[in-house]
Scaffold this motif. Structure first.
Motif, mmCIF file in Angstrom:
data_model
loop_
_atom_site.group_PDB
_atom_site.id
_atom_site.type_symbol
_atom_site.label_atom_id
_atom_site.label_comp_id
_atom_site.label_asym_id
_atom_site.label_seq_id
_atom_site.Cartn_x
_atom_site.Cartn_y
_atom_site.Cartn_z
ATOM 1 N N MET A 1 0.845 -1.176 0.000
ATOM 2 C CA MET A 1 0.000 0.000 0.000
ATOM 3 C C MET A 1 0.889 1.237 0.000
ATOM 4 O O MET A 1 1.906 1.282 0.681
ATOM 5 N N ASN A 2 0.487 2.231 -0.734
ATOM 6 C CA ASN A 2 1.237 3.466 -0.875
ATOM 7 C C ASN A 2 0.791 4.455 0.215
ATOM 8 O O ASN A 2 -0.040 5.330 -0.011
ATOM 9 N N TYR A 3 1.363 4.310 1.419
ATOM 10 C CA TYR A 3 0.952 5.118 2.572
ATOM 11 C C TYR A 3 1.197 6.609 2.363
ATOM 12 O O TYR A 3 0.424 7.442 2.824
ATOM 13 N N VAL A 6 -1.622 7.971 0.260
ATOM 14 C CA VAL A 6 -2.848 8.043 1.060
ATOM 15 C C VAL A 6 -2.803 9.278 1.965
ATOM 16 O O VAL A 6 -3.765 10.044 2.045
ATOM 17 N N LEU A 10 -5.265 12.590 1.804
ATOM 18 C CA LEU A 10 -5.975 12.997 3.015
ATOM 19 C C LEU A 10 -5.634 14.437 3.398
ATOM 20 O O LEU A 10 -6.510 15.206 3.797
ATOM 21 N N ARG A 67 -6.503 -0.841 -3.129
ATOM 22 C CA ARG A 67 -6.438 -0.849 -1.664
ATOM 23 C C ARG A 67 -6.248 0.563 -1.125
ATOM 24 O O ARG A 67 -6.837 0.943 -0.117
ATOM 25 N N ASP A 68 -5.429 1.344 -1.800
ATOM 26 C CA ASP A 68 -5.208 2.737 -1.386
ATOM 27 C C ASP A 68 -6.500 3.548 -1.511
ATOM 28 O O ASP A 68 -6.828 4.344 -0.628
ATOM 29 N N LEU A 70 -9.582 2.477 -1.428
ATOM 30 C CA LEU A 70 -10.534 2.069 -0.394
ATOM 31 C C LEU A 70 -10.156 2.671 0.957
ATOM 32 O O LEU A 70 -11.025 3.124 1.716
ATOM 33 N N ALA A 71 -8.879 2.683 1.271
ATOM 34 C CA ALA A 71 -8.418 3.267 2.534
ATOM 35 C C ALA A 71 -8.701 4.766 2.562
ATOM 36 O O ALA A 71 -9.161 5.308 3.582
ATOM 37 N N ILE A 72 -8.453 5.442 1.454
ATOM 38 C CA ILE A 72 -8.701 6.881 1.380
ATOM 39 C C ILE A 72 -10.178 7.181 1.598
ATOM 40 O O ILE A 72 -10.544 8.053 2.393
ATOM 41 N N ALA A 74 -12.544 5.360 3.070
ATOM 42 C CA ALA A 74 -12.972 5.053 4.441
ATOM 43 C C ALA A 74 -12.464 6.105 5.422
ATOM 44 O O ALA A 74 -13.224 6.588 6.278
ATOM 45 N N LEU A 75 -11.198 6.469 5.303
ATOM 46 C CA LEU A 75 -10.634 7.460 6.221
ATOM 47 C C LEU A 75 -11.248 8.838 6.025
ATOM 48 O O LEU A 75 -11.465 9.576 6.991
#
Length: 165
Positions: A1-3, A6, A10, A67-68, A70-72, A74-75
């Motif tokens: 995942m490319n933190y 993300v 954000l 995945r990135d 989806l994380a973005i 949700a956050l």
């Protein structure tokens, strides 16, 4: 995942929310509700600091994978609602954080549910913020629909391309 990516996205969204909170702060100033100004100013400063810290430097790898994305998403839903609830808490117009969070989630998701029995009793700035959150959420749903729903020729308009590794 490319933190890093993300965090970068954000940070940019935090800056947008900080800018959007200036409108209800202006509304409160127009109506002379000076006690409501810090209720918007404090979250704006927090969002500016977090947003600038996270998005000042662009990451080297700018790809956003599924995945990135989806994380973005949700956050963003959770964090926008957390920071959006702060003006309700600071003014004391909705003293419970859970209720204020519910009100913001309802606004940003355009659900329309509310815990308030007398909406008109809110101050003008807070009422503007509550209503504005519904408008912001509606615009978000429209952008999401444009990105996902197919156009007339069968192709989808991709605003954000998620790539699979």
């Amino acid at each position: 995942m490319n933190y890093k990516m993300v965090g970068f996205v954000l940070g940019r969204i935090f800056l947008i929310e900080a800018a959007l909170m200036l409108f209800p702060m202006g509304c409160a100033a127009i109506y002379g509700e000076w006690a409501s100004i810090p209720a918007f100013l404090i979250p704006v400063v927090i969002l500016l600091v977090l947003g600038l810290a996270a998005s000042l430097k662009s990451p080297k790898d700018t790809k956003i994978y599924a995945r990135d994305g989806l994380a973005i998403v949700a956050l963003v839903w959770v964090l926008l609602s957390v920071f959006g609830a702060l003006p309700f808490i600071i003014t004391g117009e909705i003293p419970s954080f859970v209720d204020a969070f519910f009100e913001m989630v309802s606004g940003f998701t355009t659900t329309g549910s509310t815990i308030l029995t007398d909406v008109e009793s809110l101050s003008h700035g807070i009422l503007f913020w509550r209503s504005f959150s519904h408008w912001i959420g509606g615009m978000g749903v429209l952008v999401f629909a444009m990105a996902v729903l197919p156009m007339t020729d069968g192709r989808a308009m991709h605003l954000m391309r998620a790539e699979v590794p």
